[in-house]
Enzyme design. Sequence first.
Site, mmCIF file in Angstrom:
data_model
loop_
_atom_site.group_PDB
_atom_site.id
_atom_site.type_symbol
_atom_site.label_atom_id
_atom_site.label_comp_id
_atom_site.label_asym_id
_atom_site.label_seq_id
_atom_site.Cartn_x
_atom_site.Cartn_y
_atom_site.Cartn_z
ATOM 1 N N LYS A 183 21.019 5.523 8.219
ATOM 2 C CA LYS A 183 19.625 5.658 8.671
ATOM 3 C C LYS A 183 19.534 6.725 9.763
ATOM 4 O O LYS A 183 20.557 7.103 10.349
ATOM 5 C CB LYS A 183 19.117 4.304 9.175
ATOM 6 N N TYR A 207 14.128 21.439 40.000
ATOM 7 C CA TYR A 207 12.820 20.823 40.255
ATOM 8 C C TYR A 207 12.916 19.707 41.287
ATOM 9 O O TYR A 207 13.818 18.861 41.206
ATOM 10 C CB TYR A 207 12.267 20.214 38.969
HETATM 11 C C1 LIG Z 1 21.482 -0.280 12.196
HETATM 12 C C2 LIG Z 1 21.924 -1.514 11.472
HETATM 13 C C3 LIG Z 1 23.272 -1.679 11.105
HETATM 14 C C4 LIG Z 1 24.369 -0.747 11.570
HETATM 15 O O1 LIG Z 1 24.673 -1.035 12.916
HETATM 16 P P1 LIG Z 1 25.893 -0.328 13.677
HETATM 17 O O2 LIG Z 1 25.973 -1.063 14.956
HETATM 18 O O3 LIG Z 1 25.529 1.092 13.832
HETATM 19 O O4 LIG Z 1 27.104 -0.513 12.840
HETATM 20 C C5 LIG Z 1 23.589 -2.759 10.304
HETATM 21 N N1 LIG Z 1 22.645 -3.659 9.932
HETATM 22 C C6 LIG Z 1 21.360 -3.559 10.323
HETATM 23 C C7 LIG Z 1 20.375 -4.597 9.890
HETATM 24 C C8 LIG Z 1 20.953 -2.492 11.114
HETATM 25 O O5 LIG Z 1 19.683 -2.400 11.506
#
Ligand SMILES: *Cc1c(COP(=O)(O)O)cnc(C)c1O
Length: 373
Positions: free
Chosen positions: A42, A262
């Site tokens: 993702k 800044y």
């Molecule tokens: C993002 C996600 C993962 C992966 O998590 P990591 O900690 O990056 O391994 C797995 N399951 C769900 C439901 C997620 O939202």
Amino acid sequence: MPHSQTLEGNTGLVTVDLKQVAANWRALAALVNPAECGAVVKADAYGLGVARVVPALRAAGCATFFVATAEEAAEVRALTAESVIYVLDGLVPGSAPQLAEVGARPALATLDDCLEWAALCDSRDRVMAAALHIDTGLNRLGLSAADVTALAADGSVFNRIGVSLVMSHLACADVPGDAKNRQQLLAFEQLRAALPPAPASLAASDGLMLGADYRFDLVRPGYAIYGGQPSRELVAPVQPAVRVQARVLQVRELAAGDSVGYGAVWTCGTRSRIATVAAGYGDGFARSMSGVNGELRGQVSFRGRLAPVVGRVSMDLITVDVTHLGDGGPNRGDFVDLIGPGLTLEAVGQAGGTIGYEVLTRLSRRFHRHYVG
Ligand SMILES: *Cc1c(COP(=O)(O)O)cnc(C)c1O
């Protein structure tokens, strides 16, 4: 990992070692064997570029990918015709046909999700695979225990959809001793027993290290594949796969009493050498890493030696105190590491008051992506 190439005109560079990404996935797959190891890709493979990461993982043997949205599912489908793709956000109302179009499987998270998918299956006169996402205590997304009871009591929905996976997600898996892990494991086993038999998945990168009990049939790591260490105590069998570098634009000598940047929030206590680096919050280098007198937070590394960010992080620039590096310090045109040897994702996350996950996914498009391996 290999040294990055210096590309002319580039101010910032994200180097992704695809060989290491594949090696990390294989190490996790070996650890969880005989469970299957999927890959969460993702958010554009956590910012590293799905177009390059997915083919590398597929070649390593990964057959199941997880994304968050329908659009991401379409992107991954274009890269791999045969892989299984699950969509973790489930069904946004009306999106079922869009998912079916690309042959992606929603992680159904509400009763309405289940009914919409069932209606689509009815209309096409075939069962289509989907995951049932049940909530076992994270209280974020997924069918509640009451939802599961209602679905099981009726039972007809299960005849209309093809349940290919029952999944849930852990709240505290980064802390192995947390009592909530075992509570969620038990809840998952109980709720699963009320559902038709299907493969099960509970663990992400951190959960898969809690032991074989947590792995079930399929694990869903993301962060660890990209070289992150997800657990606060357990060490995942992975190595860094990402290096982020930015260019020094200028090195200036300042006198005691001169301020930098800044708001003039940092003032030299002594004669200092300050390097101005072409990275800022517009590139994902958090403004919370600004250095004020008495409280330095962000750091960069030059040839393995750390140097603190001084003054405010601005949109395109940071200023770094390199006085202590002497003649070994950086010059105009040199690259410094923002993430790399001696500067882990976790250390950078902590310095910015966040986590390595956020650091990775915030790396901007302005940094050129360079792939090796
Ligand atoms: C993002 C996600 C993962 C992966 O998590 P990591 O900690 O990056 O391994 C797995 N399951 C769900 C439901 C997620 O939202």
